[in-house]
Design a protein around this motif. Structure first.
Motif, PDB file in Angstrom:
ATOM      1  N   VAL A   1       0.758  -1.265  -0.065  1.00  0.00           N
ATOM      2  CA  VAL A   1      -0.061   0.072  -0.037  1.00  0.00           C
ATOM      3  C   VAL A   1       0.916   1.324  -0.044  1.00  0.00           C
ATOM      4  CG1 VAL A   1      -1.964  -1.363   1.219  1.00  0.00           C
ATOM      5  CG2 VAL A   1      -0.289  -0.057   2.490  1.00  0.00           C
ATOM      6  N   GLY A   2       0.456   2.464  -0.353  1.00  0.00           N
ATOM      7  CA  GLY A   2       1.183   3.579  -0.335  1.00  0.00           C
ATOM      8  C   GLY A   2       0.279   4.543  -1.255  1.00  0.00           C
ATOM      9  N   PRO A   3       1.027   5.750  -1.197  1.00  0.00           N
ATOM     10  CA  PRO A   3       0.541   6.727  -2.061  1.00  0.00           C
ATOM     11  C   PRO A   3       0.698   6.817  -3.590  1.00  0.00           C
ATOM     12  CG  PRO A   3       2.398   7.765  -1.102  1.00  0.00           C
ATOM     13  CD  PRO A   3       2.040   6.284  -0.356  1.00  0.00           C
ATOM     14  N   PRO A   4       0.249   7.344  -4.370  1.00  0.00           N
ATOM     15  CA  PRO A   4       0.953   7.656  -5.855  1.00  0.00           C
ATOM     16  C   PRO A   4       2.225   7.843  -5.726  1.00  0.00           C
ATOM     17  CG  PRO A   4      -1.235   8.824  -5.821  1.00  0.00           C
ATOM     18  CD  PRO A   4      -0.823   8.262  -4.257  1.00  0.00           C
ATOM     19  N   GLY A   5       3.248   7.335  -6.898  1.00  0.00           N
ATOM     20  CA  GLY A   5       4.872   7.555  -6.735  1.00  0.00           C
ATOM     21  C   GLY A   5       5.341   6.864  -5.843  1.00  0.00           C
ATOM     22  N   ALA A   6       4.769   6.105  -4.881  1.00  0.00           N
ATOM     23  CA  ALA A   6       5.626   5.229  -3.935  1.00  0.00           C
ATOM     24  C   ALA A   6       6.318   4.100  -4.578  1.00  0.00           C
ATOM     25  CB  ALA A   6       4.846   4.614  -2.719  1.00  0.00           C
ATOM     26  N   GLY A   7       5.787   3.451  -5.727  1.00  0.00           N
ATOM     27  CA  GLY A   7       6.375   2.509  -6.510  1.00  0.00           C
ATOM     28  C   GLY A   7       5.822   1.295  -6.180  1.00  0.00           C
ATOM     29  N   LYS A   8       4.391   1.245  -5.912  1.00  0.00           N
ATOM     30  CA  LYS A   8       3.643  -0.082  -5.408  1.00  0.00           C
ATOM     31  C   LYS A   8       3.726  -1.049  -6.567  1.00  0.00           C
ATOM     32  CE  LYS A   8       0.169   2.198  -4.536  1.00  0.00           C
ATOM     33  NZ  LYS A   8       0.385   3.534  -4.740  1.00  0.00           N
ATOM     34  N   SER A   9       3.463  -0.721  -7.623  1.00  0.00           N
ATOM     35  CA  SER A   9       3.281  -1.679  -8.905  1.00  0.00           C
ATOM     36  C   SER A   9       4.759  -2.366  -9.258  1.00  0.00           C
ATOM     37  CB  SER A   9       2.522  -0.976  -9.906  1.00  0.00           C
ATOM     38  OG  SER A   9       1.176  -0.781  -9.624  1.00  0.00           O
ATOM     39  N   THR A  10       5.525  -1.183  -9.301  1.00  0.00           N
ATOM     40  CA  THR A  10       7.015  -1.587  -9.697  1.00  0.00           C
ATOM     41  C   THR A  10       7.483  -2.597  -8.654  1.00  0.00           C
ATOM     42  OG1 THR A  10       7.060   0.223 -10.991  1.00  0.00           O
ATOM     43  CG2 THR A  10       9.226  -0.740 -10.384  1.00  0.00           C
ATOM     44  N   VAL A  11       7.639  -2.634  -7.652  1.00  0.00           N
ATOM     45  CA  VAL A  11       8.186  -3.127  -6.376  1.00  0.00           C
ATOM     46  C   VAL A  11       7.413  -4.481  -6.474  1.00  0.00           C
ATOM     47  CG1 VAL A  11       8.435  -3.438  -4.008  1.00  0.00           C
ATOM     48  CG2 VAL A  11       8.976  -1.106  -5.102  1.00  0.00           C
ATOM     49  N   ALA A  12       6.003  -4.406  -6.330  1.00  0.00           N
ATOM     50  CA  ALA A  12       5.274  -5.815  -6.276  1.00  0.00           C
ATOM     51  C   ALA A  12       5.711  -6.618  -7.577  1.00  0.00           C
ATOM     52  CB  ALA A  12       3.666  -5.324  -6.671  1.00  0.00           C
ATOM     53  N   ARG A  13       5.966  -6.353  -8.831  1.00  0.00           N
ATOM     54  CA  ARG A  13       6.206  -6.837  -9.907  1.00  0.00           C
ATOM     55  C   ARG A  13       7.637  -7.633  -9.584  1.00  0.00           C
ATOM     56  NH1 ARG A  13       4.540  -2.639 -12.706  1.00  0.00           N
ATOM     57  NH2 ARG A  13       2.543  -3.197 -13.983  1.00  0.00           N
ATOM     58  N   ARG A  14       8.622  -6.891  -9.148  1.00  0.00           N
ATOM     59  CA  ARG A  14       9.881  -7.437  -8.771  1.00  0.00           C
ATOM     60  C   ARG A  14       9.950  -8.232  -7.512  1.00  0.00           C
ATOM     61  NH1 ARG A  14      14.675  -3.704  -9.772  1.00  0.00           N
ATOM     62  NH2 ARG A  14      14.040  -2.214 -11.396  1.00  0.00           N
ATOM     63  N   LEU A  15       9.062  -7.919  -6.664  1.00  0.00           N
ATOM     64  CA  LEU A  15       8.963  -8.945  -5.519  1.00  0.00           C
ATOM     65  C   LEU A  15       8.546 -10.085  -5.848  1.00  0.00           C
ATOM     66  CD1 LEU A  15       9.544  -8.880  -2.268  1.00  0.00           C
ATOM     67  CD2 LEU A  15       7.374  -7.711  -2.102  1.00  0.00           C
ATOM     68  N   SER A  16       7.482 -10.209  -6.850  1.00  0.00           N
ATOM     69  CA  SER A  16       6.978 -11.410  -7.118  1.00  0.00           C
ATOM     70  C   SER A  16       7.847 -12.277  -7.864  1.00  0.00           C
ATOM     71  CB  SER A  16       5.762 -11.272  -7.934  1.00  0.00           C
ATOM     72  OG  SER A  16       5.786 -10.606  -9.267  1.00  0.00           O
ATOM     73  N   GLU A  17       8.783 -11.498  -8.551  1.00  0.00           N
ATOM     74  CA  GLU A  17       9.915 -12.382  -9.385  1.00  0.00           C
ATOM     75  C   GLU A  17      10.798 -12.991  -8.401  1.00  0.00           C
ATOM     76  OE1 GLU A  17      11.380  -9.693 -12.362  1.00  0.00           O
ATOM     77  OE2 GLU A  17       9.486  -9.397 -13.230  1.00  0.00           O
ATOM     78  N   ARG A  18      11.188 -12.230  -7.524  1.00  0.00           N
ATOM     79  CA  ARG A  18      12.090 -12.772  -6.521  1.00  0.00           C
ATOM     80  C   ARG A  18      11.525 -13.837  -5.608  1.00  0.00           C
ATOM     81  NH1 ARG A  18      15.793  -8.430  -4.864  1.00  0.00           N
ATOM     82  NH2 ARG A  18      16.632  -9.784  -3.331  1.00  0.00           N
TER      83      ARG A  18
ATOM     84  N   LEU B   1       0.715  -8.600  -3.786  1.00  0.00           N
ATOM     85  CA  LEU B   1      -0.817  -7.738  -4.207  1.00  0.00           C
ATOM     86  C   LEU B   1      -0.492  -6.464  -4.036  1.00  0.00           C
ATOM     87  CD1 LEU B   1      -3.697  -7.771  -4.968  1.00  0.00           C
ATOM     88  CD2 LEU B   1      -4.251  -7.775  -2.724  1.00  0.00           C
ATOM     89  N   ALA B   2      -0.589  -5.373  -5.017  1.00  0.00           N
ATOM     90  CA  ALA B   2      -0.530  -4.048  -5.148  1.00  0.00           C
ATOM     91  C   ALA B   2      -1.929  -3.433  -4.962  1.00  0.00           C
ATOM     92  CB  ALA B   2       0.482  -3.614  -6.123  1.00  0.00           C
ATOM     93  N   LEU B   3      -2.310  -2.513  -4.189  1.00  0.00           N
ATOM     94  CA  LEU B   3      -3.349  -1.965  -3.939  1.00  0.00           C
ATOM     95  C   LEU B   3      -3.234  -0.309  -4.590  1.00  0.00           C
ATOM     96  CD1 LEU B   3      -4.853  -2.902  -0.473  1.00  0.00           C
ATOM     97  CD2 LEU B   3      -4.818  -4.276  -2.477  1.00  0.00           C
ATOM     98  N   GLY B   4      -4.437   0.193  -4.961  1.00  0.00           N
ATOM     99  CA  GLY B   4      -4.435   1.201  -5.334  1.00  0.00           C
ATOM    100  C   GLY B   4      -4.143   2.217  -4.239  1.00  0.00           C
ATOM    101  N   GLY B   5      -3.573   3.559  -4.674  1.00  0.00           N
ATOM    102  CA  GLY B   5      -3.401   4.360  -3.459  1.00  0.00           C
ATOM    103  C   GLY B   5      -4.654   4.764  -2.456  1.00  0.00           C
ATOM    104  N   GLY B   6      -5.743   4.825  -2.850  1.00  0.00           N
ATOM    105  CA  GLY B   6      -6.783   5.034  -2.139  1.00  0.00           C
ATOM    106  C   GLY B   6      -7.498   4.065  -1.735  1.00  0.00           C
ATOM    107  N   ALA B   7      -7.169   2.636  -1.685  1.00  0.00           N
ATOM    108  CA  ALA B   7      -7.982   1.392  -1.266  1.00  0.00           C
ATOM    109  C   ALA B   7      -8.110   1.556   0.324  1.00  0.00           C
ATOM    110  CB  ALA B   7      -7.137   0.419  -1.587  1.00  0.00           C
ATOM    111  N   VAL B   8      -7.270   2.093   0.964  1.00  0.00           N
ATOM    112  CA  VAL B   8      -7.018   2.264   2.404  1.00  0.00           C
ATOM    113  C   VAL B   8      -8.164   3.398   3.019  1.00  0.00           C
ATOM    114  CG1 VAL B   8      -4.563   1.680   2.889  1.00  0.00           C
ATOM    115  CG2 VAL B   8      -5.380   3.994   2.517  1.00  0.00           C
TER     116      VAL B   8
END
Length: 175
Positions: A13-30, A81-88
């Motif tokens: 989770v996190g705000p726009p620009g935190a890197g959620k999708s990018t990090v989630a993809r990399r983390l899933s690969e690792r 799983l990456a959530l959209g910034g406003g999901a919280v």
């Protein structure tokens, strides 16, 4: 923290620009597991972009779709799983997240503006990106903190370093 039911290995989770999708993809690969992004789930479900949902149907409609998408993903997905910034913003979503390992990717205003300001696909940041992001963060930071098992401040880190830190946290707590 222990996961009380099957679900994602970790939720970002996190705000726009935190890197959620990018990090989630990399983390899933690792980790050798699947990656899922609830904004993408919504787009697949409605057949249009998140931005178009906001424009055509309004934020309230989008938030309803988002709450449903998050609940489904938490129930079905066993990877990252990456959530959209406003999901919280949804109390129901925050309650569901209490049962999962959640990493809050925190980003300060300057870094967030630099990262999010270049992406025109963020409907809540159109116009004055700095002012809009500050208002978003002032409102949402306590909600991110409420659901977070861990927090990683991403301001001075690249995606690889954030991924490394998240992986380290997951391995230290194999819930």
């Amino acid at each position: 923290m222990t996961t009380t039911r099957p679900g994602p290995v970790v939720v970002l989770v996190g705000p726009p620009g935190a890197g959620k999708s990018t990090v989630a993809r990399r983390l899933s690969e690792r980790l050798g597991v699947g990656f899922r992004d609830t904004d993408h789930d919504i787009e697949q479900h409605v057949g249009t972009s998140v931005q178009d949902v906001f424009v055509d149907h309004g934020e309230a409609h989008f938030r309803t779709l988002e709450e449903q998408a998050v609940a489904r993903a938490l129930d079905e997905h066993e990877g990252v799983l990456a959530l959209g910034g406003g999901a919280v913003l949804s109390e129901a979503t925050r309650e569901l997240l209490k049962r999962h390992r959640v990493v809050f990717l925190d980003v300060g205003l300057a870094a967030g503006v630099k990262r999010a300001g270049v992406n025109g696909n963020r409907p809540l940041l159109l116009g004055n990106v700095r002012g809009r992001l500050k208002a978003l963060m002032d409102h949402r930071r306590p909600l991110y903190e409420e659901v977070a098992t861990y927090t990683i401040v991403t301001d001075t880190l690249d995606a690889a370093a954030v991924t490394d830190r998240a992986l380290q946290l997951i391995q230290e707590d194999p819930a």
